[in-house]
Design a protein around this motif. Structure first.
Motif, PDB file in Angstrom:
ATOM      1  N   HIS A  41       0.827  -1.203   0.000  1.00  0.00           N
ATOM      2  CA  HIS A  41       0.000   0.000   0.000  1.00  0.00           C
ATOM      3  C   HIS A  41       0.868   1.262   0.000  1.00  0.00           C
ATOM      4  O   HIS A  41       0.579   2.225  -0.720  1.00  0.00           O
ATOM      5  CB  HIS A  41      -0.938  -0.023   1.217  1.00  0.00           C
ATOM      6  CG  HIS A  41      -1.944   1.066   1.216  1.00  0.00           C
ATOM      7  ND1 HIS A  41      -2.331   1.703   2.348  1.00  0.00           N
ATOM      8  CD2 HIS A  41      -2.646   1.654   0.209  1.00  0.00           C
ATOM      9  CE1 HIS A  41      -3.234   2.631   2.051  1.00  0.00           C
ATOM     10  NE2 HIS A  41      -3.433   2.622   0.762  1.00  0.00           N
ATOM     11  N   LEU A  42       1.949   1.267   0.779  1.00  0.00           N
ATOM     12  CA  LEU A  42       2.850   2.415   0.792  1.00  0.00           C
ATOM     13  C   LEU A  42       3.490   2.619  -0.581  1.00  0.00           C
ATOM     14  O   LEU A  42       3.593   3.751  -1.064  1.00  0.00           O
ATOM     15  CB  LEU A  42       3.925   2.244   1.869  1.00  0.00           C
ATOM     16  CG  LEU A  42       4.982   3.349   1.952  1.00  0.00           C
ATOM     17  CD1 LEU A  42       4.349   4.720   2.150  1.00  0.00           C
ATOM     18  CD2 LEU A  42       5.975   3.038   3.066  1.00  0.00           C
ATOM     19  N   GLN A  43       3.903   1.549  -1.218  1.00  0.00           N
ATOM     20  CA  GLN A  43       4.496   1.670  -2.549  1.00  0.00           C
ATOM     21  C   GLN A  43       3.479   2.203  -3.558  1.00  0.00           C
ATOM     22  O   GLN A  43       3.816   3.017  -4.414  1.00  0.00           O
ATOM     23  CB  GLN A  43       5.053   0.318  -2.995  1.00  0.00           C
ATOM     24  CG  GLN A  43       6.278  -0.079  -2.204  1.00  0.00           C
ATOM     25  CD  GLN A  43       6.691  -1.524  -2.415  1.00  0.00           C
ATOM     26  OE1 GLN A  43       5.928  -2.352  -2.906  1.00  0.00           O
ATOM     27  NE2 GLN A  43       7.912  -1.844  -2.021  1.00  0.00           N
ATOM     28  N   TYR A  44       2.236   1.773  -3.427  1.00  0.00           N
ATOM     29  CA  TYR A  44       1.168   2.306  -4.282  1.00  0.00           C
ATOM     30  C   TYR A  44       1.035   3.812  -4.064  1.00  0.00           C
ATOM     31  O   TYR A  44       0.932   4.582  -5.028  1.00  0.00           O
ATOM     32  CB  TYR A  44      -0.156   1.587  -3.967  1.00  0.00           C
ATOM     33  CG  TYR A  44      -1.335   2.124  -4.735  1.00  0.00           C
ATOM     34  CD1 TYR A  44      -1.638   1.647  -6.003  1.00  0.00           C
ATOM     35  CD2 TYR A  44      -2.153   3.110  -4.188  1.00  0.00           C
ATOM     36  CE1 TYR A  44      -2.721   2.139  -6.709  1.00  0.00           C
ATOM     37  CE2 TYR A  44      -3.240   3.610  -4.881  1.00  0.00           C
ATOM     38  CZ  TYR A  44      -3.526   3.121  -6.147  1.00  0.00           C
ATOM     39  OH  TYR A  44      -4.600   3.623  -6.851  1.00  0.00           O
ATOM     40  N   GLU A  45       1.047   4.250  -2.815  1.00  0.00           N
ATOM     41  CA  GLU A  45       0.916   5.675  -2.509  1.00  0.00           C
ATOM     42  C   GLU A  45       2.091   6.465  -3.080  1.00  0.00           C
ATOM     43  O   GLU A  45       1.918   7.599  -3.523  1.00  0.00           O
ATOM     44  CB  GLU A  45       0.791   5.897  -1.001  1.00  0.00           C
ATOM     45  CG  GLU A  45      -0.510   5.412  -0.414  1.00  0.00           C
ATOM     46  CD  GLU A  45      -1.747   6.080  -1.028  1.00  0.00           C
ATOM     47  OE1 GLU A  45      -1.696   7.285  -1.354  1.00  0.00           O
ATOM     48  OE2 GLU A  45      -2.767   5.385  -1.181  1.00  0.00           O
ATOM     49  N   ILE A  46       3.275   5.882  -3.077  1.00  0.00           N
ATOM     50  CA  ILE A  46       4.439   6.540  -3.685  1.00  0.00           C
ATOM     51  C   ILE A  46       4.195   6.743  -5.174  1.00  0.00           C
ATOM     52  O   ILE A  46       4.403   7.839  -5.709  1.00  0.00           O
ATOM     53  CB  ILE A  46       5.728   5.714  -3.448  1.00  0.00           C
ATOM     54  CG1 ILE A  46       6.114   5.771  -1.972  1.00  0.00           C
ATOM     55  CG2 ILE A  46       6.875   6.207  -4.339  1.00  0.00           C
ATOM     56  CD1 ILE A  46       7.196   4.780  -1.567  1.00  0.00           C
ATOM     57  N   LEU A  47       3.730   5.702  -5.848  1.00  0.00           N
ATOM     58  CA  LEU A  47       3.445   5.805  -7.282  1.00  0.00           C
ATOM     59  C   LEU A  47       2.373   6.857  -7.551  1.00  0.00           C
ATOM     60  O   LEU A  47       2.479   7.632  -8.513  1.00  0.00           O
ATOM     61  CB  LEU A  47       3.024   4.446  -7.846  1.00  0.00           C
ATOM     62  CG  LEU A  47       4.040   3.313  -7.748  1.00  0.00           C
ATOM     63  CD1 LEU A  47       3.474   2.026  -8.337  1.00  0.00           C
ATOM     64  CD2 LEU A  47       5.362   3.680  -8.414  1.00  0.00           C
ATOM     65  N   VAL A  48       1.340   6.901  -6.715  1.00  0.00           N
ATOM     66  CA  VAL A  48       0.266   7.888  -6.873  1.00  0.00           C
ATOM     67  C   VAL A  48       0.822   9.306  -6.761  1.00  0.00           C
ATOM     68  O   VAL A  48       0.514  10.175  -7.579  1.00  0.00           O
ATOM     69  CB  VAL A  48      -0.853   7.663  -5.829  1.00  0.00           C
ATOM     70  CG1 VAL A  48      -1.801   8.848  -5.755  1.00  0.00           C
ATOM     71  CG2 VAL A  48      -1.621   6.388  -6.142  1.00  0.00           C
TER      72      VAL A  48
END
Length: 160
Positions: A41-48
């Motif tokens: 989830h944190l990696q997704y937020e970074i991409l976002v």
């Protein structure tokens, strides 16, 4: 030292609900993203955050601040995303200390594939569960909590 002001029944109920809901939502979002996209989830937020930034890049310190994460924690996550080809790093010509995280085309494609199911789960777990009034109260209340904590941290950092 002053006696602590213990939580009353309603306050305790609110605290337990907040802690439980936050943990359960984060666990489900993390699980879904790992299964569907192979990222946390944190990696997704970074991409976002990178996708929303000008030129799809942000200074690492700015990204860490936006994600409410430590610089060392972000460095680890960027390294993992870099190994997967989703993010690249670039140095700054005018400031040798500055490092930027840059969303790659593969990272953008990953985000486009992961986003629909992720957003659907966010809706199912939180947004569609609450009435519009409850949703507004949650956004306003937790927004105020965030604002106050960040203000206190900023003041503490300035005092050092």
């Amino acid at each position: 030292m002053a006696e602590p002001q213990w939580l009353n029944e309603d306050e305790l109920r609110a605290w337990y609900a907040f802690v439980a809901a936050g943990a359960l939502i984060n666990r489900r979002l993390d699980q879904q993203l790992k299964e569907d996209a192979g990222i946390t989830h944190l990696q997704y937020e970074i991409l976002v955050r990178l996708n929303a930034a000008k030129d799809r890049e942000l200074r690492m310190s700015e990204l860490a601040s936006a994600l409410l994460n430590s610089k060392s924690g972000l460095t680890y996550q960027i390294t993992q995303l870099e190994k997967a080809g989703l993010v690249a790093r670039r140095s700054c010509a005018s400031d040798v200390r500055a490092v930027y995280a840059v969303l790659t085309d593969a990272g953008r494609e990953m985000l486009e594939q992961a986003a629909p199911d992720h957003v659907a789960l966010v809706r199912r777990l939180l947004i569609d569960v609450l009435t519009p009034g409850q949703l507004a109260a949650v956004a306003e209340g937790l927004g105020e909590v965030t604002r106050r904590i960040q203000e206190q941290e900023s003041e503490a950092g300035a005092a050092r």
